[in-house]
Design a protein around this motif. Sequence first.
Motif, PDB file in Angstrom:
ATOM      1  N   ALA A 147      16.157 -43.482 -38.879  1.00 34.46           N
ATOM      2  CA  ALA A 147      17.137 -44.285 -37.846  1.00 34.46           C
ATOM      3  C   ALA A 147      18.840 -42.973 -37.977  1.00 34.46           C
ATOM      4  CB  ALA A 147      17.542 -45.767 -38.391  1.00 34.46           C
ATOM      5  N   THR A 148      19.067 -44.011 -36.714  1.00 35.18           N
ATOM      6  CA  THR A 148      20.552 -42.845 -36.839  1.00 35.18           C
ATOM      7  C   THR A 148      21.355 -43.538 -36.819  1.00 35.18           C
ATOM      8  OG1 THR A 148      19.390 -41.479 -34.925  1.00 35.18           O
ATOM      9  CG2 THR A 148      21.579 -41.541 -35.073  1.00 35.18           C
ATOM     10  N   PHE A 149      22.486 -41.881 -38.213  1.00 26.36           N
ATOM     11  CA  PHE A 149      23.293 -43.195 -39.086  1.00 26.36           C
ATOM     12  C   PHE A 149      24.856 -42.584 -38.497  1.00 26.36           C
ATOM     13  CE2 PHE A 149      20.129 -44.661 -41.487  1.00 26.36           C
ATOM     14  CZ  PHE A 149      20.832 -46.148 -42.101  1.00 26.36           C
ATOM     15  N   PHE A 150      25.877 -43.175 -38.365  1.00 24.29           N
ATOM     16  CA  PHE A 150      26.824 -42.681 -37.789  1.00 24.29           C
ATOM     17  C   PHE A 150      28.274 -42.802 -38.703  1.00 24.29           C
ATOM     18  CE2 PHE A 150      24.893 -42.829 -33.532  1.00 24.29           C
ATOM     19  CZ  PHE A 150      24.670 -42.010 -33.009  1.00 24.29           C
ATOM     20  N   PRO A 151      28.587 -42.283 -39.589  1.00 27.53           N
ATOM     21  CA  PRO A 151      28.644 -42.775 -41.452  1.00 27.53           C
ATOM     22  C   PRO A 151      30.680 -42.219 -40.687  1.00 27.53           C
ATOM     23  CG  PRO A 151      27.749 -40.570 -41.632  1.00 27.53           C
ATOM     24  CD  PRO A 151      27.853 -41.097 -39.859  1.00 27.53           C
ATOM     25  N   GLY A 170      15.543 -38.150 -44.357  1.00 22.18           N
ATOM     26  CA  GLY A 170      14.851 -37.706 -42.896  1.00 22.18           C
ATOM     27  C   GLY A 170      14.991 -38.117 -41.715  1.00 22.18           C
ATOM     28  N   HIS A 171      16.851 -39.576 -42.503  1.00 19.55           N
ATOM     29  CA  HIS A 171      16.673 -40.228 -41.043  1.00 19.55           C
ATOM     30  C   HIS A 171      18.182 -38.862 -40.465  1.00 19.55           C
ATOM     31  CE1 HIS A 171      15.592 -43.479 -42.434  1.00 19.55           C
ATOM     32  NE2 HIS A 171      16.048 -43.432 -43.479  1.00 19.55           N
ATOM     33  N   THR A 172      18.263 -39.200 -39.154  1.00 18.28           N
ATOM     34  CA  THR A 172      19.435 -38.341 -38.331  1.00 18.28           C
ATOM     35  C   THR A 172      20.694 -38.453 -38.776  1.00 18.28           C
ATOM     36  OG1 THR A 172      18.197 -38.129 -36.673  1.00 18.28           O
ATOM     37  CG2 THR A 172      20.249 -37.550 -36.321  1.00 18.28           C
ATOM     38  N   VAL A 173      22.242 -37.986 -39.232  1.00 17.26           N
ATOM     39  CA  VAL A 173      23.180 -38.355 -39.529  1.00 17.26           C
ATOM     40  C   VAL A 173      24.187 -37.733 -38.387  1.00 17.26           C
ATOM     41  CG1 VAL A 173      24.818 -37.824 -41.256  1.00 17.26           C
ATOM     42  CG2 VAL A 173      22.540 -38.140 -41.820  1.00 17.26           C
ATOM     43  N   GLY A 174      24.821 -38.364 -37.502  1.00 18.24           N
ATOM     44  CA  GLY A 174      25.889 -38.179 -37.077  1.00 18.24           C
ATOM     45  C   GLY A 174      26.908 -38.433 -37.535  1.00 18.24           C
ATOM     46  N   SER A 175      28.260 -38.542 -36.684  1.00 15.93           N
ATOM     47  CA  SER A 175      29.765 -38.910 -36.757  1.00 15.93           C
ATOM     48  C   SER A 175      30.997 -39.742 -36.054  1.00 15.93           C
ATOM     49  CB  SER A 175      30.195 -37.688 -37.288  1.00 15.93           C
ATOM     50  OG  SER A 175      30.590 -37.397 -35.449  1.00 15.93           O
ATOM     51  N   HIS A 176      31.619 -40.562 -36.663  1.00 18.73           N
ATOM     52  CA  HIS A 176      32.344 -41.952 -36.299  1.00 18.73           C
ATOM     53  C   HIS A 176      33.919 -41.514 -36.570  1.00 18.73           C
ATOM     54  CE1 HIS A 176      32.334 -45.917 -34.374  1.00 18.73           C
ATOM     55  NE2 HIS A 176      31.968 -45.871 -35.942  1.00 18.73           N
ATOM     56  N   THR A 177      33.710 -40.708 -36.306  1.00 17.76           N
ATOM     57  CA  THR A 177      35.647 -40.114 -36.846  1.00 17.76           C
ATOM     58  C   THR A 177      35.769 -40.567 -38.176  1.00 17.76           C
ATOM     59  OG1 THR A 177      36.419 -42.654 -36.849  1.00 17.76           O
ATOM     60  CG2 THR A 177      36.637 -41.147 -34.513  1.00 17.76           C
ATOM     61  N   TRP A 178      37.343 -39.782 -38.323  1.00 16.43           N
ATOM     62  CA  TRP A 178      38.115 -39.378 -40.178  1.00 16.43           C
ATOM     63  C   TRP A 178      37.906 -41.216 -40.575  1.00 16.43           C
ATOM     64  CZ3 TRP A 178      37.776 -37.561 -44.738  1.00 16.43           C
ATOM     65  CH2 TRP A 178      39.250 -37.529 -45.066  1.00 16.43           C
ATOM     66  N   GLY A 294       5.792 -56.588 -31.288  1.00 15.58           N
ATOM     67  CA  GLY A 294       4.963 -55.231 -30.474  1.00 15.58           C
ATOM     68  C   GLY A 294       6.306 -53.914 -29.875  1.00 15.58           C
ATOM     69  N   TYR A 295       7.507 -54.459 -30.813  1.00 13.21           N
ATOM     70  CA  TYR A 295       8.389 -52.853 -30.054  1.00 13.21           C
ATOM     71  C   TYR A 295       8.595 -51.484 -31.531  1.00 13.21           C
ATOM     72  CZ  TYR A 295      10.901 -56.296 -28.349  1.00 13.21           C
ATOM     73  OH  TYR A 295      11.483 -57.940 -26.964  1.00 13.21           O
ATOM     74  N   ARG A 296       8.397 -50.277 -30.596  1.00  9.20           N
ATOM     75  CA  ARG A 296       8.696 -48.950 -31.350  1.00  9.20           C
ATOM     76  C   ARG A 296       9.321 -48.484 -31.419  1.00  9.20           C
ATOM     77  NH1 ARG A 296       2.661 -47.858 -30.453  1.00  9.20           N
ATOM     78  NH2 ARG A 296       2.564 -46.042 -29.909  1.00  9.20           N
ATOM     79  N   VAL A 297       9.354 -47.748 -32.655  1.00  9.64           N
ATOM     80  CA  VAL A 297      10.817 -46.537 -33.310  1.00  9.64           C
ATOM     81  C   VAL A 297      10.645 -45.802 -32.805  1.00  9.64           C
ATOM     82  CG1 VAL A 297      12.017 -46.111 -35.076  1.00  9.64           C
ATOM     83  CG2 VAL A 297      11.184 -48.181 -35.168  1.00  9.64           C
ATOM     84  N   VAL A 298      11.903 -45.241 -32.075  1.00  9.26           N
ATOM     85  CA  VAL A 298      11.961 -43.511 -31.190  1.00  9.26           C
ATOM     86  C   VAL A 298      12.953 -42.781 -32.223  1.00  9.26           C
ATOM     87  CG1 VAL A 298      12.646 -42.027 -29.269  1.00  9.26           C
ATOM     88  CG2 VAL A 298      11.410 -44.310 -29.163  1.00  9.26           C
ATOM     89  N   HIS A 299      12.798 -41.518 -32.678  1.00  9.71           N
ATOM     90  CA  HIS A 299      13.188 -40.966 -33.354  1.00  9.71           C
ATOM     91  C   HIS A 299      14.318 -39.840 -33.459  1.00  9.71           C
ATOM     92  CE1 HIS A 299      14.233 -38.195 -37.311  1.00  9.71           C
ATOM     93  NE2 HIS A 299      15.634 -38.799 -37.019  1.00  9.71           N
TER      94      HIS A 299
END
Length: 343
Positions: A147-151, A170-178, A294-299
């Motif tokens: 998944a992708t996380f926006f902390p 192995g998850h993707t880490v972005g950001s979500h302001t201070w 039947g859904y499929r996850v895209v990283h």
Amino acid sequence: MLAMVQPSPDAAAQTAPVVRGPSAPALMPAESSGGPTATQPAVRGSGAPALLAKPPAAPAAAAEPAPTLEAVPAASAAVNCPGNPNALGVSRTVEIDTTGGPGFGFEHFKAYDFLRPGEVVLTFDDGPWPRNTPAVLAALANHCTKATFFPIGKHASWHPEILRQVAAQGHTVGSHTWSHADLSKKAVDGKAEIEKGASAVKLALGGAPETPFFRFPALRHPPEMLAYVGERNMAVFSCDVDSFDFKTKKPEAMVKTVMSKLQKTGKGIILMHDFQAVTGKAMPMLLDALKAGGYRVVHLTAKEQLQTLPEYDAEVAKEIKGPASAGGTGKPTSSVVRTIDGY
């Protein structure tokens, strides 16, 4: 701008799209204002989920009208996941060129429609948070999916050991302001909120570079801040499916909301919050439901890493006050304080 698409090893044989012939319906449903247009052909790979929509109207001379078929993805391929033979896994990994700040998520941005029928992207906002984020991570690990996380920057500074677990898995880490401030308000220093949030995530990750993915609080993106994020070459994420997990305390209700919306969109970026207790509780059920449907996850990954600004790195470090001035050692709490009896 969407960059190269890179299949995962587990799904290398599933990425060559095959357009269905005239004998099968080939139109995507257009029930959601944020979804694909009705003229987009449905594409399927080997074993990939296919969506069925209303076929073209029968000729006037036909004896019976053409049937209406509901949008239901086909069963997804098996995934090699120890301990869970019915796991979601990751169908493919997508690399994004974040140059210029491309936007994703049809609720606000419609330029880049990169998901195939039946594909979803799992995203989580507002963490990291004790109990809730670890619960989400456990559910994702059980399904061997990403998944992708926006902390939030402040949360990352309070619980760096949890955010490091997110990255370590192995998850993707972005950001979500201070501080999750509404950047559409004039009194808010939007640039400082964006930069301090990114710097806090970098410091929480031990100085490791982070992914240049950003999500605006409450999905409110004033033009000047959207332009600034573009100048910083950060991709902006809205969503296609909002779980509204912050509005319910019942995991079953959250799962129903997500799955019913997916029935309309057929695919999409799902917005959730690992800050919410209900999300941690709902994740095992939701992931099972996605697999059953039947859904499929895209990283999601990025072509380049984000370079934070030194002045904001220093400002955040000063505000956090560091381990020495706080009476600490720099070690995570779990390695300093350990329960040896009780629970």
